[in-house]
Design a protein around this motif. Structure first.
Motif, PDB file in Angstrom:
ATOM      1  N   GLY A  35      -7.784   8.572   7.455  1.00 53.17           N
ATOM      2  CA  GLY A  35      -7.110   8.039   8.631  1.00 53.17           C
ATOM      3  C   GLY A  35      -6.257   6.819   8.351  1.00 53.17           C
ATOM      4  N   MET A  36      -5.742   6.711   7.124  1.00 56.26           N
ATOM      5  CA  MET A  36      -4.906   5.581   6.757  1.00 56.26           C
ATOM      6  C   MET A  36      -3.550   6.083   6.278  1.00 56.26           C
ATOM      7  N   SER A  37      -2.707   5.155   5.848  1.00 49.98           N
ATOM      8  CA  SER A  37      -1.382   5.513   5.355  1.00 49.98           C
ATOM      9  C   SER A  37      -1.179   4.910   3.974  1.00 49.98           C
ATOM     10  N   TYR A  38      -0.187   5.435   3.253  1.00 49.59           N
ATOM     11  CA  TYR A  38       0.083   4.991   1.881  1.00 49.59           C
ATOM     12  C   TYR A  38       1.543   4.607   1.741  1.00 49.59           C
ATOM     13  N   GLU A  39       1.789   3.521   1.032  1.00 49.12           N
ATOM     14  CA  GLU A  39       3.144   3.114   0.652  1.00 49.12           C
ATOM     15  C   GLU A  39       3.125   2.743  -0.820  1.00 49.12           C
ATOM     16  N   ALA A  40       4.092   3.278  -1.567  1.00 50.35           N
ATOM     17  CA  ALA A  40       4.066   3.118  -3.020  1.00 50.35           C
ATOM     18  C   ALA A  40       4.358   1.688  -3.454  1.00 50.35           C
ATOM     19  N   THR A  41       5.403   1.093  -2.929  1.00 51.63           N
ATOM     20  CA  THR A  41       5.784  -0.260  -3.350  1.00 51.63           C
ATOM     21  C   THR A  41       6.316  -1.057  -2.162  1.00 51.63           C
ATOM     22  N   ALA A  42       6.211  -2.378  -2.264  1.00 49.85           N
ATOM     23  CA  ALA A  42       6.780  -3.295  -1.272  1.00 49.85           C
ATOM     24  C   ALA A  42       7.157  -4.584  -2.003  1.00 49.85           C
ATOM     25  N   ALA A  43       8.442  -4.885  -2.034  1.00 51.49           N
ATOM     26  CA  ALA A  43       8.903  -6.092  -2.705  1.00 51.49           C
ATOM     27  C   ALA A  43       8.735  -7.297  -1.784  1.00 51.49           C
ATOM     28  N   ASN A  44       8.319  -8.426  -2.378  1.00 53.66           N
ATOM     29  CA  ASN A  44       8.177  -9.681  -1.639  1.00 53.66           C
ATOM     30  C   ASN A  44       7.418  -9.510  -0.318  1.00 53.66           C
ATOM     31  N   PRO A  45       6.185  -9.050  -0.346  1.00 51.44           N
ATOM     32  CA  PRO A  45       5.438  -8.867   0.907  1.00 51.44           C
ATOM     33  C   PRO A  45       5.345 -10.171   1.686  1.00 51.44           C
ATOM     34  N   ALA A  46       5.584 -10.080   2.995  1.00 53.51           N
ATOM     35  CA  ALA A  46       5.606 -11.265   3.865  1.00 53.51           C
ATOM     36  C   ALA A  46       4.203 -11.598   4.331  1.00 53.51           C
ATOM     37  N   LEU A  47       3.369 -12.056   3.401  1.00 48.30           N
ATOM     38  CA  LEU A  47       1.996 -12.432   3.706  1.00 48.30           C
ATOM     39  C   LEU A  47       1.804 -13.911   3.384  1.00 48.30           C
ATOM     40  N   PRO A  48       0.994 -14.635   4.161  1.00 47.69           N
ATOM     41  CA  PRO A  48       0.881 -16.084   3.996  1.00 47.69           C
ATOM     42  C   PRO A  48      -0.154 -16.536   2.969  1.00 47.69           C
TER      43      PRO A  48
END
Length: 372
Positions: free
Chosen positions: A115-128
């Motif tokens: 019941g989840m989703s997948y993403e291969a890559t994410a550049a510069n994730p906007a996390l604090p």
């Protein structure tokens, strides 16, 4: 100490079940249609380097084969060595490429099965979190996300510091849990994963250390902003401390803004079912206790901006206020809105002296030993 919480049930079959090569190829095509091939920046660099090495190797092979026909006794051994090296390099590259394709396919299937989703890559994730603003070439890979009972993201993360020969790529695994309200910046430095000193990429001023009751200090060093000691005690009640000890003693923890992060220096998104069971168990044990955190309010906001606080709050009885706040307000006091005062939003960092002390000590010892 409470009994360790069992990991919530999940379907780990897609991580190890046989895969259909045609399905893997179709999934790779789907990734390209989404706008990502699933290949990280580091992988692209490796492919480019391999391509250059391959061209050079083939040139040398061609030249060696010509030389073998003109002077076979002098160059046959060298030629065979070059051919073998080129063959091994090409084989390793092809196997690695295929394994990465299969791994992405398995993780996507694992995410969908649970019941989840997948993403291969994410550049510069906007996390604090403390990891996500460091260095350059920041990239998160193999992101598995869930939204129930709250948003959770499992991922692997890397960034690079230094330059040239002195550049270093730092790799981490992380779990990001979205909270309903902002909380003070609190860090739990797990002692079980430290080596010679803390493994965290940031150092914090010693004045911000807080000792908690029981044996919690044997497992974690807790940092909270000065003046927020009472708030940390409200958030980390004995039952919550027991949950962290039993389920997350090998994970570094950071609370910042309205996020809870769990950090590890191994991959968090992986094909290893045991790792998923461990992380699912840690997350499941912690989020069942977050209702208490959501009732926390920062009374300093009433002092910073009493007019805005009054407009955003409603009058509560002394009894109700006492349930919502980590203090007992006087009768008729307005409850502060969700948020954190300026002084509690970020921990104060300190300069990491230990590496420099070690280097200076080694240099002094070297010069001293050379003088005798």
């Amino acid at each position: 100490m409470s009994a360790p919480q069992p990991a919530p049930p999940f379907d780990a079959g897609p991580l190890t079940d046989p895969v259909d090569p045609r399905a893997v190829s179709a999934f790779q095509t789907e990734l390209r249609a989404r706008g990502t091939s699933g290949v990280s920046a580091a992988s692209i660099i490796a492919i480019v380097v391999f391509g250059l090495v391959f061209v050079v190797a083939m040139t040398l092979v061609g030249a060696t084969m010509v030389s073998m026909f003109t002077d076979p006794g002098a160059s046959s051994f060298a030629g065979l060595g070059i051919l073998a090296a080129a063959g091994v390099g090409i084989t390793i590259a092809i196997v690695s490429w295929r394994r990465s394709r299969v791994a992405r396919y398995r993780l996507d299937a694992f995410a969908r099965a649970n019941g989840m989703s997948y993403e291969a890559t994410a550049a510069n994730p906007a996390l604090p979190g403390m990891l996500f603003g460091l260095g350059r070439s920041r990239e998160a890979t193999d992101l598995v996300r869930g939204t129930q009972p709250r948003f959770v993201e499992f991922g692997n993360y890397q960034y690079t510091t230094g330059s040239g020969k002195n550049s270093t790529t730092h790799r981490w695994g992380y779990v990001a849990v979205k909270l309903d309200v902002p909380l003070p910046n609190i860090v739990l430095d797990a002692k079980g994963n430290n080596g010679f000193g803390s493994n965290l990429p940031a150092s914090f001023q010693r004045e911000q250390r807080l000792s908690l009751e029981g044996d919690f200090d044997q497992y974690f060093t807790l940092y909270c902003p000065e003046g927020y000691e009472r708030d940390a005690l409200y958030l980390f009640t004995p039952d919550i401390m027991a949950r962290f000890i039993d389920n997350a003693a090998e994970l570094d923890v950071e609370i910042v803004d309205d996020w809870l992060f769990l950090y590890t220096q191994r991959k968090a998104s992986t094909l290893d079912p045991a790792t998923w069971a461990w992380l699912f168990g840690a997350v499941g044990a912690v989020i069942t206790k977050l209702d208490q955190w959501e009732r926390w309010r920062d009374e300093r906001l009433l002092i910073e901006n009493p007019t805005a606080a009054a407009a955003a709050s409603s009058r509560v009885s002394p009894q109700a206020a006492g349930e919502r706040l980590p203090f007992a307000p006087p009768a008729g006091l307005l409850s502060p809105p969700p948020g954190v005062a300026h002084e509690g939003r970020r921990l104060k960092k300190s300069f990491p002296w230990l590496p420099f002390v070690v280097v200076i000590g080694f240099a002094v010892f070297w010069f001293w030993s050379r003088s005798f």
